[in-house]
Write a protein that holds these residues in place. Structure first.
Motif, short mmCIF file in Angstrom:
data_model
loop_
_atom_site.label_atom_id
_atom_site.label_comp_id
_atom_site.label_asym_id
_atom_site.label_seq_id
_atom_site.Cartn_x
_atom_site.Cartn_y
_atom_site.Cartn_z
N VAL A 38 5.41 -17.17 10.88
CA VAL A 38 4.06 -16.95 10.13
C VAL A 38 3.23 -18.20 10.40
CG1 VAL A 38 2.59 -16.25 8.17
CG2 VAL A 38 4.80 -15.19 8.48
N LYS A 39 1.87 -18.06 10.97
CA LYS A 39 1.24 -19.04 11.30
C LYS A 39 -0.22 -19.06 10.82
CE LYS A 39 -0.12 -21.71 15.31
NZ LYS A 39 0.09 -21.92 16.89
N LEU A 40 -0.97 -20.05 10.13
CA LEU A 40 -2.21 -20.10 9.98
C LEU A 40 -3.15 -20.30 11.08
CD1 LEU A 40 -5.01 -19.45 8.15
CD2 LEU A 40 -4.49 -21.74 7.39
N LEU A 41 -3.87 -19.44 11.76
CA LEU A 41 -4.68 -19.63 13.10
C LEU A 41 -6.01 -20.33 12.54
CD1 LEU A 41 -3.82 -16.36 14.81
CD2 LEU A 41 -2.69 -18.60 15.20
N GLU A 42 -6.66 -19.63 11.49
CA GLU A 42 -8.04 -20.22 11.10
C GLU A 42 -8.46 -19.77 9.89
OE1 GLU A 42 -11.59 -18.63 13.35
OE2 GLU A 42 -10.08 -17.31 14.46
N LYS A 43 -9.49 -20.25 9.31
CA LYS A 43 -10.29 -19.76 8.20
C LYS A 43 -11.54 -19.39 8.72
CE LYS A 43 -7.83 -22.67 4.81
NZ LYS A 43 -7.89 -23.75 3.82
N ARG A 44 -12.07 -18.03 8.90
CA ARG A 44 -13.48 -17.60 9.51
C ARG A 44 -14.21 -17.35 8.35
NH1 ARG A 44 -12.02 -13.14 13.78
NH2 ARG A 44 -10.69 -14.77 14.59
N PRO A 45 -15.30 -18.02 8.32
CA PRO A 45 -16.34 -17.72 7.48
C PRO A 45 -16.70 -16.18 7.57
CG PRO A 45 -17.01 -19.58 8.52
CD PRO A 45 -15.68 -19.18 9.11
N ASN A 46 -16.91 -15.60 6.36
CA ASN A 46 -17.51 -14.16 6.37
C ASN A 46 -19.08 -14.26 6.28
OD1 ASN A 46 -18.07 -11.62 5.99
ND2 ASN A 46 -17.45 -11.50 3.81
N LYS A 47 -19.45 -13.93 7.53
CA LYS A 47 -20.98 -14.00 7.81
C LYS A 47 -21.50 -12.61 7.04
CE LYS A 47 -20.33 -16.46 12.03
NZ LYS A 47 -20.60 -16.44 13.63
N ALA A 48 -20.88 -11.83 6.87
CA ALA A 48 -21.32 -10.65 5.98
C ALA A 48 -21.39 -10.75 4.52
CB ALA A 48 -20.54 -9.32 6.52
N LYS A 49 -20.87 -11.86 4.02
CA LYS A 49 -20.83 -11.95 2.63
C LYS A 49 -22.31 -11.67 1.90
CE LYS A 49 -19.36 -14.93 -1.15
NZ LYS A 49 -20.44 -14.53 -2.12
N ASP A 50 -23.32 -12.12 2.15
CA ASP A 50 -24.66 -12.02 1.62
C ASP A 50 -25.35 -10.90 2.20
OD1 ASP A 50 -23.84 -14.11 -0.29
OD2 ASP A 50 -24.51 -15.59 1.09
N PHE A 51 -24.61 -9.97 2.86
CA PHE A 51 -25.44 -9.01 3.65
C PHE A 51 -26.16 -7.97 2.39
CE2 PHE A 51 -25.62 -4.73 5.22
CZ PHE A 51 -26.04 -4.82 6.62
N GLU A 52 -27.28 -7.96 2.47
CA GLU A 52 -28.07 -6.94 1.45
C GLU A 52 -27.83 -5.45 1.79
OE1 GLU A 52 -30.25 -6.83 -1.68
OE2 GLU A 52 -29.87 -8.80 -0.69
N GLU A 53 -27.16 -4.98 0.93
CA GLU A 53 -26.89 -3.49 0.97
C GLU A 53 -27.85 -2.56 0.39
OE1 GLU A 53 -22.20 -2.71 0.45
OE2 GLU A 53 -22.72 -4.46 -0.84
N GLU A 54 -28.16 -1.45 1.08
CA GLU A 54 -29.46 -0.90 0.65
C GLU A 54 -29.05 -0.03 -0.57
OE1 GLU A 54 -31.05 1.73 3.28
OE2 GLU A 54 -31.53 0.15 5.03
N HIS A 55 -30.07 0.20 -1.42
CA HIS A 55 -29.75 0.56 -2.94
C HIS A 55 -29.15 2.08 -2.80
CE1 HIS A 55 -30.30 1.39 -7.17
NE2 HIS A 55 -31.15 2.46 -6.77
N ASP A 56 -29.41 2.71 -1.83
CA ASP A 56 -28.94 4.28 -1.69
C ASP A 56 -27.57 4.02 -1.22
OD1 ASP A 56 -31.41 4.94 -2.16
OD2 ASP A 56 -31.92 5.33 -0.12
#
Length: 98
Positions: A38-56
Motif C-alpha cells: 500500500v503506497k500513498l501516491l498523493e493528496k489531491r485537493p477536492n475542487k468540487a468541495k464548495d460547489f454550489e448545489e442547486e436548491h432543487d
C-alpha cells in the motif's frame, strides 16, 4: 502485478470525511496491490468541495457528481464513511466502485 488506485475522501490528514464524499477536503490517493503493498501516491485537493448545489437538487446534484468524478478519472475505487445519493450514479454511469 495488479494494483488498484483508491481515493479516500478525507476530512483532514487523519480522518475520513464523515459527510458526503463530495464534501471531502481532499482525496488521499493510494495504490493497493495484490502483493499487499500500500503506497500513498498523493493528496489531491477536492475542487468540487464548495460547489454550489442547486436548491432543487440539494445533495445528489448530478452536476456535483460530474465535478467530483472528473477529478478522479485515474482512480478505480472511491471510499468514504458515507456516500450520498450520487452513489447510484457512480455505480451506474462510471467504471468506478464506490
Amino acid at each position: 502485478m495488479r494494483c488498484l488506485k483508491v481515493a479516500f475522501g478525507m476530512e483532514d490528514d487523519e480522518h475520513l470525511i464523515d459527510a458526503h464524499y463530495g464534501d471531502s477536503e481532499f482525496f488521499a490517493i493510494y495504490e493497493v496491490c495484490e502483493n499487499g503493498s500500500v503506497k500513498l501516491l498523493e493528496k489531491r485537493p477536492n475542487k468540487a468541495k464548495d460547489f454550489e448545489e442547486e436548491h432543487d437538487e440539494g445533495h445528489g446534484d448530478p452536476r456535483k457528481f460530474k465535478a467530483v468524478v472528473s477529478q478522479l478519472l485515474d482512480v478505480d475505487v472511491l471510499a468514504a464513511f458515507r456516500m450520498g445519493p450520487n452513489f447510484l450514479r457512480i455505480r451506474d454511469k462510471t467504471n468506478k466502485v464506490a
